[in-house]
Design a protein around this motif. Structure first.
Motif, PDB file in Angstrom:
ATOM      1  N   ILE A  81       0.839  -1.208   0.000  1.00 59.78           N
ATOM      2  CA  ILE A  81       0.000   0.000   0.000  1.00 59.78           C
ATOM      3  C   ILE A  81       0.871   1.255   0.000  1.00 59.78           C
ATOM      4  O   ILE A  81       0.586   2.220  -0.720  1.00 59.78           O
ATOM      5  N   GLN A  82       1.952   1.247   0.781  1.00 63.15           N
ATOM      6  CA  GLN A  82       2.851   2.411   0.813  1.00 63.15           C
ATOM      7  C   GLN A  82       3.481   2.655  -0.559  1.00 63.15           C
ATOM      8  O   GLN A  82       3.566   3.800  -1.014  1.00 63.15           O
ATOM      9  N   VAL A  83       3.911   1.586  -1.215  1.00 62.12           N
ATOM     10  CA  VAL A  83       4.507   1.733  -2.548  1.00 62.12           C
ATOM     11  C   VAL A  83       3.447   2.233  -3.532  1.00 62.12           C
ATOM     12  O   VAL A  83       3.697   3.137  -4.334  1.00 62.12           O
ATOM     13  N   ARG A  84       2.260   1.641  -3.477  1.00 57.37           N
ATOM     14  CA  ARG A  84       1.172   2.054  -4.373  1.00 57.37           C
ATOM     15  C   ARG A  84       0.874   3.542  -4.210  1.00 57.37           C
ATOM     16  O   ARG A  84       0.686   4.263  -5.196  1.00 57.37           O
ATOM     17  N   ASN A  85       0.855   4.027  -2.976  1.00 66.52           N
ATOM     18  CA  ASN A  85       0.525   5.427  -2.718  1.00 66.52           C
ATOM     19  C   ASN A  85       1.589   6.386  -3.241  1.00 66.52           C
ATOM     20  O   ASN A  85       1.292   7.538  -3.520  1.00 66.52           O
ATOM     21  N   LEU A  97      -0.378 -13.933  -2.410  1.00 62.93           N
ATOM     22  CA  LEU A  97       0.242 -13.039  -3.389  1.00 62.93           C
ATOM     23  C   LEU A  97      -0.804 -12.477  -4.344  1.00 62.93           C
ATOM     24  O   LEU A  97      -0.703 -11.323  -4.767  1.00 62.93           O
ATOM     25  N   THR A  98      -1.817 -13.250  -4.655  1.00 63.96           N
ATOM     26  CA  THR A  98      -2.916 -12.746  -5.485  1.00 63.96           C
ATOM     27  C   THR A  98      -3.629 -11.611  -4.751  1.00 63.96           C
ATOM     28  O   THR A  98      -3.968 -10.587  -5.359  1.00 63.96           O
ATOM     29  N   ASN A  99      -3.827 -11.756  -3.437  1.00 64.98           N
ATOM     30  CA  ASN A  99      -4.444 -10.685  -2.645  1.00 64.98           C
ATOM     31  C   ASN A  99      -3.555  -9.446  -2.591  1.00 64.98           C
ATOM     32  O   ASN A  99      -4.059  -8.322  -2.636  1.00 64.98           O
ATOM     33  N   LEU A 100      -2.241  -9.626  -2.485  1.00 70.96           N
ATOM     34  CA  LEU A 100      -1.329  -8.478  -2.493  1.00 70.96           C
ATOM     35  C   LEU A 100      -1.434  -7.738  -3.823  1.00 70.96           C
ATOM     36  O   LEU A 100      -1.421  -6.506  -3.860  1.00 70.96           O
ATOM     37  N   LYS A 101      -1.535  -8.481  -4.902  1.00 73.20           N
ATOM     38  CA  LYS A 101      -1.673  -7.849  -6.221  1.00 73.20           C
ATOM     39  C   LYS A 101      -2.973  -7.052  -6.303  1.00 73.20           C
ATOM     40  O   LYS A 101      -3.015  -6.003  -6.942  1.00 73.20           O
ATOM     41  N   ARG A 102      -4.014  -7.517  -5.629  1.00 73.13           N
ATOM     42  CA  ARG A 102      -5.272  -6.760  -5.615  1.00 73.13           C
ATOM     43  C   ARG A 102      -5.081  -5.400  -4.946  1.00 73.13           C
ATOM     44  O   ARG A 102      -5.744  -4.434  -5.296  1.00 73.13           O
ATOM     45  N   LEU A 103      -4.200  -5.336  -3.955  1.00 75.46           N
ATOM     46  CA  LEU A 103      -3.913  -4.067  -3.283  1.00 75.46           C
ATOM     47  C   LEU A 103      -3.187  -3.100  -4.214  1.00 75.46           C
ATOM     48  O   LEU A 103      -3.285  -1.888  -4.067  1.00 75.46           O
ATOM     49  N   MET A 104      -2.418  -3.650  -5.152  1.00 76.71           N
ATOM     50  CA  MET A 104      -1.660  -2.826  -6.099  1.00 76.71           C
ATOM     51  C   MET A 104      -1.730  -3.508  -7.459  1.00 76.71           C
ATOM     52  O   MET A 104      -0.853  -4.302  -7.818  1.00 76.71           O
TER      53      MET A 104
END
Length: 121
Positions: A78-82, A103-110
């Motif tokens: 989330i920090q990187v995405r922001n 990892l699929t869920n992490l990709k959903r975050l970004m």
């Protein structure tokens, strides 16, 4: 530029290669509370501070990760995405049970994150 670093625990090893901006996680990270992830959080924060265009998290050798560890990775993503200036590459192995869904869920975050799966042997 940061130097290479290693964080070693009883059952895991995290190493950072500044030449490729890759964090490599191996072993098992379970039975750890949030405080035990402090060194990993500090490392990820320090890498972000360098403003690289891409950060790779190689998790293929990480056999177990508990929910506290998933929270640390989620927060980092989330920090990187922001910031909108960096790309994240997540390297995983479908042979490691927890990785496919997590990892699929992490990709959903970004959604811009790149998810690379190791070919099955």
């Amino acid at each position: 530029m940061m130097d290479s670093k290693q964080i070693q625990g009883e059952s895991y090893l995290i190493s950072y290669d500044p030449a490729t901006v890759t964090v490599n996680c191996q072993g098992t990270m379970r039975n750890m509370g949030m405080q035990a992830y402090g060194p990993l959080e500090d490392l990820l924060t320090e890498i972000m501070g360098e403003e690289p265009s891409q950060i790779t998290l190689d998790l293929r050798g990480l056999k177990l990760l508990n929910s506290a560890g998933i929270r640390v990775l989620s927060k980092f993503i989330i920090q990187v995405r922001n910031r909108k200036t960096m790309r994240v590459v997540l390297k995983g192995s479908k042979e490691v049970t927890w990785q496919e869904s997590s990892l699929t869920n992490l990709k959903r975050l970004m959604p811009m994150a790149l998810l690379e799966w190791e070919e099955e042997r």
